[in-house]
Design a protein around this motif. Structure first.
Motif, PDB file in Angstrom:
ATOM      1  N   UNK A  74       0.859  -1.203   0.000  1.00  0.00           N
ATOM      2  CA  UNK A  74       0.000   0.000   0.000  1.00  0.00           C
ATOM      3  C   UNK A  74       0.884   1.238   0.000  1.00  0.00           C
ATOM      4  N   UNK A  75       1.988   1.164   0.717  1.00  0.00           N
ATOM      5  CA  UNK A  75       3.032   2.187   0.652  1.00  0.00           C
ATOM      6  C   UNK A  75       4.235   1.597  -0.070  1.00  0.00           C
ATOM      7  N   UNK A  76       5.020   2.499  -0.690  1.00  0.00           N
ATOM      8  CA  UNK A  76       6.253   2.057  -1.342  1.00  0.00           C
ATOM      9  C   UNK A  76       7.457   2.265  -0.431  1.00  0.00           C
ATOM     10  N   UNK A  77       7.322   3.174   0.534  1.00  0.00           N
ATOM     11  CA  UNK A  77       8.443   3.453   1.434  1.00  0.00           C
ATOM     12  C   UNK A  77       7.914   4.143   2.691  1.00  0.00           C
ATOM     13  N   UNK A  78       8.679   4.020   3.764  1.00  0.00           N
ATOM     14  CA  UNK A  78       8.327   4.666   5.039  1.00  0.00           C
ATOM     15  C   UNK A  78       9.606   5.055   5.746  1.00  0.00           C
ATOM     16  N   UNK A  79       9.597   6.213   6.412  1.00  0.00           N
ATOM     17  CA  UNK A  79      10.722   6.550   7.294  1.00  0.00           C
ATOM     18  C   UNK A  79      10.197   7.237   8.531  1.00  0.00           C
ATOM     19  N   UNK A  80      10.844   6.974   9.647  1.00  0.00           N
ATOM     20  CA  UNK A  80      10.588   7.735  10.871  1.00  0.00           C
ATOM     21  C   UNK A  80      11.884   7.737  11.659  1.00  0.00           C
ATOM     22  N   UNK A  81      12.320   8.948  12.097  1.00  0.00           N
ATOM     23  CA  UNK A  81      13.655   9.083  12.655  1.00  0.00           C
ATOM     24  C   UNK A  81      13.776   8.681  14.112  1.00  0.00           C
ATOM     25  N   UNK A  82      12.660   8.526  14.814  1.00  0.00           N
ATOM     26  CA  UNK A  82      12.781   8.025  16.194  1.00  0.00           C
ATOM     27  C   UNK A  82      11.620   7.084  16.484  1.00  0.00           C
ATOM     28  N   UNK A  83      11.967   5.864  16.763  1.00  0.00           N
ATOM     29  CA  UNK A  83      10.965   4.864  17.129  1.00  0.00           C
ATOM     30  C   UNK A  83      11.560   3.978  18.210  1.00  0.00           C
ATOM     31  N   UNK A  84      10.719   3.178  18.831  1.00  0.00           N
ATOM     32  CA  UNK A  84      11.169   2.232  19.861  1.00  0.00           C
ATOM     33  C   UNK A  84      10.962   0.813  19.349  1.00  0.00           C
ATOM     34  N   UNK A  85      11.665  -0.166  19.952  1.00  0.00           N
ATOM     35  CA  UNK A  85      11.558  -1.537  19.436  1.00  0.00           C
ATOM     36  C   UNK A  85      10.124  -2.051  19.384  1.00  0.00           C
ATOM     37  N   UNK A  86       9.272  -1.628  20.349  1.00  0.00           N
ATOM     38  CA  UNK A  86       7.893  -2.135  20.322  1.00  0.00           C
ATOM     39  C   UNK A  86       7.113  -1.604  19.118  1.00  0.00           C
ATOM     40  N   UNK A  87       7.544  -0.432  18.568  1.00  0.00           N
ATOM     41  CA  UNK A  87       6.873   0.094  17.371  1.00  0.00           C
ATOM     42  C   UNK A  87       7.199  -0.754  16.139  1.00  0.00           C
ATOM     43  N   UNK A  88       8.468  -1.248  16.066  1.00  0.00           N
ATOM     44  CA  UNK A  88       8.896  -1.821  14.782  1.00  0.00           C
ATOM     45  C   UNK A  88       9.267  -3.301  14.808  1.00  0.00           C
ATOM     46  N   UNK A  89       9.363  -3.942  15.989  1.00  0.00           N
ATOM     47  CA  UNK A  89       9.914  -5.317  16.015  1.00  0.00           C
ATOM     48  C   UNK A  89       9.131  -6.272  15.108  1.00  0.00           C
ATOM     49  N   UNK A  90       7.809  -6.288  15.241  1.00  0.00           N
ATOM     50  CA  UNK A  90       7.013  -7.192  14.387  1.00  0.00           C
ATOM     51  C   UNK A  90       7.062  -6.713  12.939  1.00  0.00           C
ATOM     52  N   UNK A  91       6.949  -5.413  12.734  1.00  0.00           N
ATOM     53  CA  UNK A  91       6.873  -4.854  11.374  1.00  0.00           C
ATOM     54  C   UNK A  91       8.111  -5.130  10.539  1.00  0.00           C
ATOM     55  N   UNK A  92       9.299  -5.076  11.157  1.00  0.00           N
ATOM     56  CA  UNK A  92      10.506  -5.277  10.325  1.00  0.00           C
ATOM     57  C   UNK A  92      10.591  -6.719   9.824  1.00  0.00           C
ATOM     58  N   UNK A  93      10.152  -7.670  10.643  1.00  0.00           N
ATOM     59  CA  UNK A  93      10.158  -9.057  10.144  1.00  0.00           C
ATOM     60  C   UNK A  93       9.138  -9.214   9.016  1.00  0.00           C
ATOM     61  N   UNK A  94       7.955  -8.612   9.202  1.00  0.00           N
ATOM     62  CA  UNK A  94       6.898  -8.752   8.194  1.00  0.00           C
ATOM     63  C   UNK A  94       7.350  -8.110   6.874  1.00  0.00           C
ATOM     64  N   UNK A  95       8.023  -6.952   6.953  1.00  0.00           N
ATOM     65  CA  UNK A  95       8.549  -6.332   5.722  1.00  0.00           C
ATOM     66  C   UNK A  95       9.592  -7.233   5.053  1.00  0.00           C
ATOM     67  N   UNK A  96      10.547  -7.715   5.855  1.00  0.00           N
ATOM     68  CA  UNK A  96      11.611  -8.551   5.264  1.00  0.00           C
ATOM     69  C   UNK A  96      11.019  -9.778   4.607  1.00  0.00           C
ATOM     70  N   UNK A  97      10.069 -10.408   5.290  1.00  0.00           N
ATOM     71  CA  UNK A  97       9.471 -11.634   4.741  1.00  0.00           C
ATOM     72  C   UNK A  97       8.618 -11.340   3.508  1.00  0.00           C
TER      73      UNK A  97
END
Ligand code: IPD
Ligand code: CA
Ligand code: CA
Length: 260
Positions: free
Chosen positions: A197-220
């Motif tokens: 739905x998006x082609x790219x996303x950036x955010x300069x400050x996040x915490x592990x709980x914001x991205x831990x699940x998401x980074x695996x889902x993106x990589x997969x």
């Protein structure tokens, strides 16, 4: 791992119901002026912990509301954001999610992000692909920034991080991106990159709980994630730059924060 994923899914679905139940009676507290917590955040986290600890009493837990100092390199670690998008929730905007990941020594092995408003459950197990409900998903096939919808987020900072984000937004429009979105749930931003739905996303400050699940889902899903300085993305990263595989180099050349 399938068992862990199933338990994480159950916990996310139950937390989603709790959050929706609270939406008719939202009680707000303030962590900082712009950083809220509601009774829904706390009740959802309690329920997730109860379910997970019932199965894994000896594991470590890193949770936004009640246990945010746990070592991300723990042997067996659950990383939980019980309500991502609290500002949206508190304002009646139906864009928020529940994020739960399981990691061993810094490596995320499975994760779920649940959007209770759309009943969309995103999930992944390392090496087994990414799914939205029952269907496999993949990152976009876009090849240039001028075809791209880009998403971003602003941390609660009103200084350097906000200014750098706005400068990057400006630079992206100079590169003629098709559009920019700021929807207010980083976990959903990530999985929306995973399902193109998006082609790219950036955010300069996040915490592990914001991205831990998401980074695996993106990589997969075939997408690519980096730390904000362009280095490899890890659970110790302080923010994220991610994109479809054929866009990541162009996107990094605009969004990278060298001294971030
Ligand atoms: C926030 C959301 C938001 C992002 C903030 C996060 P919270 O999480 O993900 O989109 O811009 O940086 O802190 O506080 O609602 O769990
Ligand atoms: Ca969050
Ligand atoms: Ca949260």
């Amino acid at each position: 791992m399938p068992k862990k994923l199933e338990i994480a899914k159950t916990a996310a679905l139950e937390a989603g119901n709790i959050v929706l139940d609270h939406s008719s009676n939202i009680q707000i507290d303030y962590k900082e002026t712009q950083n809220l917590v509601t009774q829904a955040d706390l009740a959802a986290e309690k329920q997730i912990l109860e379910i997970l600890k019932n199965h894994y009493p000896d594991h470590a837990y890193l949770c936004e509301e009640t246990a945010h100092d746990t070592d991300v390199l723990s042997d067996h670690l659950w990383i939980i954001d019980p309500l991502d998008g609290t500002n949206n929730f508190a304002n009646g905007i139906p864009q928020f999610s529940i994020s739960i990941a399981y990691a061993e020594q810094g490596e995320v092995l499975c994760g779920v992000v649940y959007d209770p408003n759309r009943r969309e459950l995103f999930s992944a197990i390392k090496g087994k692909g990414a799914r939205l409900n029952d269907r496999a998903i993949s990152a976009s096939k876009k090849t240039s920034l001028d075809q791209s919808i880009v998403s971003t987020g602003f941390y609660y900072d009103r200084g350097t991080i906000m200014e750098k984000t706005l400068n990057t937004v400006h630079a992206l429009f100079k590169r003629n991106i098709r559009g920019l979105r700021r929807m207010g749930s980083a976990a959903l931003d990530l999985v929306w990159v995973a399902c193109s739905r998006y082609d790219a996303f950036f955010e300069y400050k996040l915490s592990p709980w914001d991205f831990a699940a998401g980074i695996l889902i993106i990589k997969e899903a075939g997408g690519v994630c980096h730390n904000i300085d362009g280095a490899a993305m890890t659970l110790q990263s302080k923010g994220i730059i991610c994109a479809a595989p054929q866009l990541i180099d162009q996107f990094l050349s605009v969004a990278k924060w060298n001294d971030g």
